[in-house]
Design a protein around this motif. Sequence first.
Motif, PDB file in Angstrom:
ATOM      1  N   ALA A   1       0.807  -1.222   0.000  1.00 53.87           N
ATOM      2  CA  ALA A   1       0.000   0.000   0.000  1.00 53.87           C
ATOM      3  C   ALA A   1       0.838   1.268   0.000  1.00 53.87           C
ATOM      4  N   LYS A   2       1.996   1.222   0.645  1.00 51.05           N
ATOM      5  CA  LYS A   2       2.793   2.441   0.791  1.00 51.05           C
ATOM      6  C   LYS A   2       4.022   2.475  -0.119  1.00 51.05           C
ATOM      7  N   ALA A   3       4.705   1.339  -0.269  1.00 53.81           N
ATOM      8  CA  ALA A   3       5.887   1.313  -1.124  1.00 53.81           C
ATOM      9  C   ALA A   3       5.534   1.036  -2.580  1.00 53.81           C
ATOM     10  N   GLY A   4       4.319   0.515  -2.813  1.00 58.18           N
ATOM     11  CA  GLY A   4       3.848   0.321  -4.168  1.00 58.18           C
ATOM     12  C   GLY A   4       4.403  -0.894  -4.883  1.00 58.18           C
ATOM     13  N   VAL A   5       4.959  -1.854  -4.136  1.00 57.74           N
ATOM     14  CA  VAL A   5       5.487  -3.050  -4.785  1.00 57.74           C
ATOM     15  C   VAL A   5       4.339  -3.998  -5.107  1.00 57.74           C
ATOM     16  N   SER A   6       4.612  -5.000  -5.914  1.00 56.63           N
ATOM     17  CA  SER A   6       3.581  -5.963  -6.280  1.00 56.63           C
ATOM     18  C   SER A   6       3.229  -6.843  -5.082  1.00 56.63           C
ATOM     19  N   ARG A   7       2.091  -7.504  -5.196  1.00 59.60           N
ATOM     20  CA  ARG A   7       1.675  -8.403  -4.124  1.00 59.60           C
ATOM     21  C   ARG A   7       2.690  -9.522  -3.930  1.00 59.60           C
ATOM     22  N   ARG A   8       3.178 -10.101  -5.028  1.00 60.02           N
ATOM     23  CA  ARG A   8       4.151 -11.187  -4.931  1.00 60.02           C
ATOM     24  C   ARG A   8       5.410 -10.740  -4.195  1.00 60.02           C
TER      25      ARG A   8
END
Length: 268
Positions: free
Chosen positions: A183-190
Amino acid sequence: MTAAEATTPGRLRPVSEDDRFGRLIERRDGADFPYYNGVPVELSVVRWIIVWLSVAAGMAALMFIPTPNNLGALLPRTLFVAIPLGVLALVAGRAWTAIFRKVRLVDVGNMFFFAALNIVLTFVIGGIVSLIFPVSPNAAITSAGSGGAVDTIALYVGSGIQLIGEEIFVVLPFLALMYFLFAKAGVSRRTAVLLAWIISAIWFGAAHLPTYDWNWVQAIVVIGSARIALTLAFIRTKNLWVSAGAHIINDWVFITAAVLTAAAVAGS
């Protein structure tokens, strides 16, 4: 965050099936991890920090409340579970139960499978590490059965409670890390799952440093690596009961072996 925002599900970006792991890792029954993407509720960064601090407070109760025997240890072991769950209920409301799901027959099978996997990993990795570095025994297990029948029963009950607490000790930080990363760093779910998986395993291993005489290699490499299998039980089922069940089966195997050994020695 307003009260309305705190309880509005699905405010964050949606997750596609392409961002989930394959069937070997994740069971495809529509279940997903709670909280990290605003479902069933979104917890703010501040609330996650409070939850994480409550997890540490539960560990402090477990470590620092004096316990003369396993019967006396029931109090800190219960607080180890009650403190973080109580705080989670305060910040998440009725959605605090999202980390628990109904236990099905397949979940019982998963408990035994992941317990066996964890035992194998512990023996293999522990055996390799012991050839290179000195290792320390777990006093709680090696002393099992030496305090009499009541103490032994209290050990089984108390260890069961504590192991549920240990799952909470890992799963809540795991979900907090997923939220921070997704949610905050914007990385993918995986990527969020993989990083949270590794970091929470290190967190768990570090918590065992006092248990193993501050042996960093044993705590981080052996215990941390074994933790990977137990967290995988939660990743696959999204159910803390399953990872807790696997953890209890795992530890009770070693406790029972120690109890039987103590009984054999006493009878010889």
